[in-house]
Structures are given as structure tokens and as C-alpha cells.
Design an enzyme around this catalytic site. Structure first.
Site, PDB file in Angstrom:
ATOM      1  N   GLU A   1      16.945  45.764  50.594  1.00 53.81           N
ATOM      2  CA  GLU A   1      15.852  46.446  51.299  1.00 53.81           C
ATOM      3  C   GLU A   1      14.588  45.627  51.097  1.00 53.81           C
ATOM      4  O   GLU A   1      14.247  45.258  49.976  1.00 53.81           O
ATOM      5  CB  GLU A   1      15.676  47.879  50.742  1.00 53.81           C
ATOM      6  CG  GLU A   1      14.410  48.576  51.162  1.00 53.81           C
ATOM      7  CD  GLU A   1      14.236  48.723  52.691  1.00 53.81           C
ATOM      8  OE1 GLU A   1      15.223  49.014  53.390  1.00 53.81           O
ATOM      9  OE2 GLU A   1      13.096  48.538  53.165  1.00 53.81           O
TER      10      GLU A   1
ATOM     11  N   ASP B   1      13.188  39.676  51.876  1.00 55.67           N
ATOM     12  CA  ASP B   1      13.046  39.546  53.322  1.00 55.67           C
ATOM     13  C   ASP B   1      14.358  38.978  53.883  1.00 55.67           C
ATOM     14  O   ASP B   1      14.997  38.148  53.226  1.00 55.67           O
ATOM     15  CB  ASP B   1      11.883  38.577  53.600  1.00 55.67           C
ATOM     16  CG  ASP B   1      11.566  38.527  55.075  1.00 55.67           C
ATOM     17  OD1 ASP B   1      10.803  39.386  55.532  1.00 55.67           O
ATOM     18  OD2 ASP B   1      12.120  37.637  55.773  1.00 55.67           O
TER      19      ASP B   1
ATOM     20  N   CYS C   1      19.159  53.853  65.503  1.00 53.59           N
ATOM     21  CA  CYS C   1      19.102  55.268  65.871  1.00 53.59           C
ATOM     22  C   CYS C   1      18.170  55.411  67.079  1.00 53.59           C
ATOM     23  O   CYS C   1      17.411  56.366  67.185  1.00 53.59           O
ATOM     24  CB  CYS C   1      18.699  56.150  64.695  1.00 53.59           C
ATOM     25  SG  CYS C   1      17.164  55.681  63.949  1.00 53.59           S
TER      26      CYS C   1
HETATM   27  N1  SAM Z   1      20.729  51.800  56.392  1.00 48.86           N
HETATM   28  C1  SAM Z   1      19.868  52.847  55.868  1.00 48.86           C
HETATM   29  C2  SAM Z   1      20.702  54.059  55.540  1.00 48.86           C
HETATM   30  O1  SAM Z   1      21.787  54.216  56.080  1.00 48.86           O
HETATM   31  O2  SAM Z   1      20.287  54.847  54.676  1.00 48.86           O
HETATM   32  C3  SAM Z   1      18.741  53.168  56.815  1.00 48.86           C
HETATM   33  C4  SAM Z   1      17.978  51.939  57.229  1.00 48.86           C
HETATM   34  S1  SAM Z   1      16.588  52.217  58.247  1.00 48.86           S
HETATM   35  C5  SAM Z   1      17.263  52.579  59.769  1.00 48.86           C
HETATM   36  C6  SAM Z   1      15.966  50.599  58.455  1.00 48.86           C
HETATM   37  C7  SAM Z   1      15.456  49.914  57.193  1.00 48.86           C
HETATM   38  O3  SAM Z   1      14.950  48.629  57.555  1.00 48.86           O
HETATM   39  C8  SAM Z   1      14.331  50.646  56.514  1.00 48.86           C
HETATM   40  O4  SAM Z   1      14.654  50.890  55.162  1.00 48.86           O
HETATM   41  C9  SAM Z   1      13.141  49.672  56.594  1.00 48.86           C
HETATM   42  O5  SAM Z   1      12.344  49.678  55.454  1.00 48.86           O
HETATM   43  C10 SAM Z   1      13.823  48.336  56.758  1.00 48.86           C
HETATM   44  N2  SAM Z   1      12.965  47.346  57.446  1.00 48.86           N
HETATM   45  C11 SAM Z   1      11.754  47.536  58.036  1.00 48.86           C
HETATM   46  N3  SAM Z   1      11.275  46.363  58.512  1.00 48.86           N
HETATM   47  C12 SAM Z   1      12.183  45.430  58.207  1.00 48.86           C
HETATM   48  C13 SAM Z   1      12.242  44.030  58.428  1.00 48.86           C
HETATM   49  N4  SAM Z   1      11.284  43.384  59.061  1.00 48.86           N
HETATM   50  N5  SAM Z   1      13.320  43.379  57.950  1.00 48.86           N
HETATM   51  C14 SAM Z   1      14.321  44.031  57.335  1.00 48.86           C
HETATM   52  N6  SAM Z   1      14.314  45.363  57.113  1.00 48.86           N
HETATM   53  C15 SAM Z   1      13.261  46.038  57.538  1.00 48.86           C
END
Ligand code: SAM
Length: 471
Positions: free
Chosen positions: A142, A169, A239
Site C-alpha cells: 500500500e 510506490d 469499483c
Molecule cells: N484492495 C483493497 C481491498 O480489497 O481492501 C482496496 C484497495 S482501494 C480500491 C485502492 C488502494 O489504492 C487504496 O488503498 C489507495 O490508497 C491506493 N492508491 C491510491 N493512489 C495510489 C497510487 N497512485 N498508486 C498505488 N496505489 C494507490
């Protein structure tokens, strides 16, 4: 809050989209509650009884999931000690379809290296952990630090030793060329699929944000693809209902990388809609809340066609050292007999990680910022172990360790980190259990009992506040 007209217009023509039904399901205020049971924990001793009891009143199976259940109503989960013990995870039903995506595209009986790139709070990661074999690796990443802490907490509760939680990242993973067999990207998105549950998010939706998300999704995928080995599987999900973030991303991927789209088999009774992208006819699966019992979701799978496999060698020098014979001797009695783990030391902390994944562990530690690898066992003080909370919650712990069973109110007191008054006939480290599930540690001293529940995980809510939570 009204659904944005631009969203409704943009969805018109998408297979399975029915504007009236879509508006109606959002106005109905209907809520679906679902959980996924931690089968690895339920299999220990007589714990199944507690799960059967939890699921007894009116729950039903989620058809595409082995351990997922719909609940007839939403309990106040925070006041159920079983959730703090990692007995189950509250997960949206559509998301559990990742099980089908993984098992239909990948042989999960083989040792795999799996990366869950956008993993917090940990729904997909705890699911993946339950699906892969014990000699497979899950790297659960994350990028946002505060969310990585929650991810770590949920992974600790789930209890498996073959998980590394990283906080990096996506571009960091470019260093691990062709390393992973499976990469799951549950991408940050515009979130229209969750509008029924999170009404406030409706106001934040805009076409401009969909476009920004589309660009970010491309950046994340471009960073991740080099780390997937030839023949490896990419599972991409959002989603969002928007074609830009779903089918258009699939077309962009197939334009940019050498990947094939993978169809999945779905039972017609499930109500999931199969779609194909305009240009490359890439398969996707869309979940509409008026067709399935769950929230909006989209998923698509690809197999990488080039790159070969990893030639990365683990480093000669690492931040981790193997624990000494003496340290191993002190720790052995705390672990279940025959656990094939190697003990590692980083400064004072000892951790356990599957023996056969040594190369993988050293490679990840060398290349990515690791928050937690495997199970934190604790620290050695003199000739004793000061056990870590993660050991209590892990599936590695020796079941013969002295334990005390608490009733629900006592367990909640413990989870609030309050004093627990028990008259025990022994001294020292003692496991706290609820319905046979380990919840944490106490230390019994001559004149008092110390509560070792982690300070930052303790329950802060009182029962009286909970009315608001459900209201
Ligand atoms: N997979 C998780 C679950 O099932 O509980 C939910 C993930 S959520 C849809 C997307 C995630 O991507 C968030 O935790 C967010 O912090 C992270 N995110 C936001 N910007 C991002 C970026 N630029 N690169 C990678 N991840 C990122």
C-alpha cells in the site's frame, strides 16, 4: 443525493445497464452485509463451533466464494471479539469474486509469488492469503503510509506467515523484473460502484475525476507490468462502472503490453455481466447491484506473453540475520511443532518466515520498504521471549501455550485495554482466548495482571456510541 446525470448518460449502452433499475437500487437504501471466514483459523481445534454460531441466524453462502457469507443484518462488528481475533473479515461480496479470477487462471496448488499492489485495507490480501499454498509468497503493498498501517493490522489478524507487507510506490516494483506469478491491481478509482453504501461519495463524482483515475490507473499498471513474469497473470479490478476505467483500460493494456485477455467461466444464475472491450474484445465482468447481491465491481484478467522469468539474485548482505541457535532454542517451545519456518532477526525483533521462501524474503527486503515480514515473534530479554501480539494471532503458535478463556464482556474489556481481574493459579505470559480464538497476551504478575493488547488497536467506542454507527 441524486445520481449524476453525466454518469447515467455515460453508462447508457453498457451491457447489462438498466437505468431505471440502477436508480431504483440506489434510492431503495438497501444494504448488503457480507463476511469471509478465515478457514485456516477455523480449522484449529474446536473453533468451527463459534463460526457456526456466528453464522447460524439466517446467513447464506455467496455463490462465487468458498468462505463468504451474506448476513441477514449488520451487527456492530467492533463489539464482536471474533473479528479482532481474525476469525472473519467484513468484505463486500462482489470483491470476493477475486477467488474465481485467481483459481480459474492460476494453479494455486503450486508455489506462487503474488503481489497485491493496492492492498489497503486488506480485503483482497486476506482473501489471496487464504487461497494460495503455505509455500507461496504474498507481497501486500500500500502506497499511503496511514493505510499501510491498517493493512498491516488486518494481515496480522489473518495470521499467515507467508506475507510481506510493504509501503511503496508502484514504481518501486519495476526493480523486480519478471518476479511475480500473479499481480492483483485493485485500482484506486472514481468509486461509482460504492454509491449505494457511501452516499456522500456521489457528490464527489465527476467526469474529470474519471479521467484522472484513468490516467492514474495507466501509471500504476505501467509500473507493475515489468514485475510480472512471462506467463504470469494480471488481475485488474475497480469499483467503478465507467468504461474509461474498465474496458478502456483493458484496451490500453493490450495496446501497450504483450498481454492476452483471459475469459472466466461464470454461472448464469450469478447475475454477473460479461463484457468485451471495443478494440481488443478483452473480457471483463461487471457487477450491478440490481443483478447480484453486492455492490458495483469490475474485473478483468490478462496473461503476460513476454519477459521471461526473474534472474534476480538475493543480496549477499541483508538487513536481516538468521537468529542464533540460542535464540532459536528459546523460541521453539512457543511455536507449533513441525512449523517449517526460519527465524530471522532485525535489530532486536525476531520474525518467522517460511523456510522455503528465504530467497524471496531477502530479495523483497533488499528492494522494497518492508513494514512487516512474516510473523513477528517478539524480543529476547535474557533467556526469555517477550512475545509479540502477532505471535498470539498467528497460525504458527503452539496450541499448548497456557491460555485463559474470557466471556464476551471480559474479552471486550481486554480489547479496550482495561484491567482484567481474573484469579489465575499461574504466573507469566498467558494467551487470552474468546471462543477458543486467541485475542492477545496478558502477563500474570504476583499482584496484578498486565494487559498487552496493542495500544493503537484498542477499542475506543462504548456500546452507547454504537447506536450512531448503525443509525
Ligand atoms: N484492495 C483493497 C481491498 O480489497 O481492501 C482496496 C484497495 S482501494 C480500491 C485502492 C488502494 O489504492 C487504496 O488503498 C489507495 O490508497 C491506493 N492508491 C491510491 N493512489 C495510489 C497510487 N497512485 N498508486 C498505488 N496505489 C494507490
Amino acid at each position: 443525493m441524486q445520481l449524476p446525470q453525466q454518469l447515467l448518460d455515460s453508462l447508457t449502452g453498457i451491457p447489462g445497464f438498466d437505468k431505471e433499475a440502477f436508480i431504483q437500487v440506489h434510492e431503495s437504501g438497501g444494504q448488503v452485509t457480507s463476511v469471509r471466514v478465515n478457514a485456516a483459523k477455523a480449522a484449529i481445534d474446536n473453533r468451527q463451533a463459534a463460526i457456526d454460531q456466528f453464522l447460524s441466524a439466517g446467513s447464506s453462502k455467496i455463490p462465487w466464494s468458498s468462505n463468504g457469507y451474506y448476513l441477514p443484518e449488520r451487527p456492530v462488528f467492533i463489539f464482536d471479539p471474533l473479528i479482532h481475533a481474525g476469525a472473519y473479515y467484513v468484505q463486500e461480496a462482489s470483491s470476493m469474486f477475486v477467488e474465481q479470477a485467481l483459481t480459474q487462471t492460476t494453479d494455486v496448488t503450486q508455489p506462487l509469488r503474488v503481489l497485491d499492489l493496492c492492498a489497503a485495507p486488506g480485503g483482497k490480501s486476506t482473501l489471496l492469503q487464504s487461497l494460495i499454498s503455505v509455500d507461496s509468497l504474498l507481497v501486500s503493498n500500500e502506497v499511503i503510509k496511514s493505510r499501510a498501517a491498517i493493512l498491516e493490522e488486518n494481515c496480522i489478524k489473518w495470521g499467515g506467515a507467508n506475507v510481506i507487507v510493504t509501503n511503496a510506490d508502484p514504481t518501486t516494483f519495476e526493480r523486480l523484473q519478471n518476479f511475480f506469478d500473479v499481480i492483483v491491481i485493485d485500482a484506486p478509482c472514481s468509486g461509482s460502484g460504492l454509491f449505494r453504501r457511501e452516499r456522500d461519495a456521489i457528490g464527489e463524482w465527476s467526469e474529470q475525476n474519471v479521467d484522472l483515475c484513468y490516467q492514474r490507473q495507466q501509471r500504476i499498471l505501467a509500473a507493475a507490468l515489468p514485475a510480472l513474469k512471462e506467463g504470469g497473470v494480471l488481475i485488474y479490478s475497480t469499483c467503478s462502472y465507467s468504461k474509461e476505467e474498465d474496458e478502456h483500460i483493458a484496451d490500453w493494456l493490450m495496446d501497450t503490453f504483450s498481454v492476452d485477455s483471459l475469459p472466466l467461466t461464470i454461472d448464469a444464475a450469478w447475475g454477473i455481466v460479461e463484457t468485451q472491450s471495443d478494440k481488443h474484445r478483452a473480457y471483463g465482468y461487471r457487477f450491478f447491484p440490481y443483478k447480484i447481491k453486492g455492490e458495483g465491481f469490475f474485473i478483468s484478467c490478462f496473461r503476460k506473453q513476454d519477459g521471461g522469468s526473474s534472474v534476480i539474485k538475493p543480496p549477499k548482505k541483508s538487513l536481516l540475520q538468521k537468529a542464533s541457535k540460542n535464540e532459536t532454542g528459546i523460541i521453539q517451545p512457543w511455536l507449533k511443532q513441525g512449523s517449517p519456518v526460519q527465524l530471522w532477526k532485525q535489530q532486536e525483533e525476531i520474525l518467522a518466515f517460511p523456510q522455503q521462501l528465504e530467497k524471496e524474503l531477502l530479495t523483497i527486503v533488499d528492494n522494497v520498504y518492508v513494514r512487516r515480514a512474516g510473523i513477528a515473534i517478539g524480543k529476547i530479554a535474557g533467556n526469555d521471549l517477550v512475545p509479540d501480539h502477532a505471535l498470539a494471532l498467528s497460525t504458527l503458535i503452539n496450541p499448548a501455550i497456557v491460555a485463559v478463556s474470557l466471556k464476551k464482556e471480559e474479552a471486550l474489556q481486554y480489547l479496550r485495554r482495561e484491567e482484567v481481574s481474573l484469579s489465575l493459579g499461574h504466573k507469566g505470559w498467558t494467551l487470552v482466548q474468546y471462543e477458543q480464538y486467541n485475542v492477545g497476551w496478558i502477563k500474570v504478575l504476583p499482584n496484578r495482571i498486565n494487559n498487552y493488547y496493542p495500544q493503537n488497536w484498542r477499542i475506543l467506542k462504548r456500546a452507547v456510541d454504537s447506536a450512531n454507527e448503525n443509525g
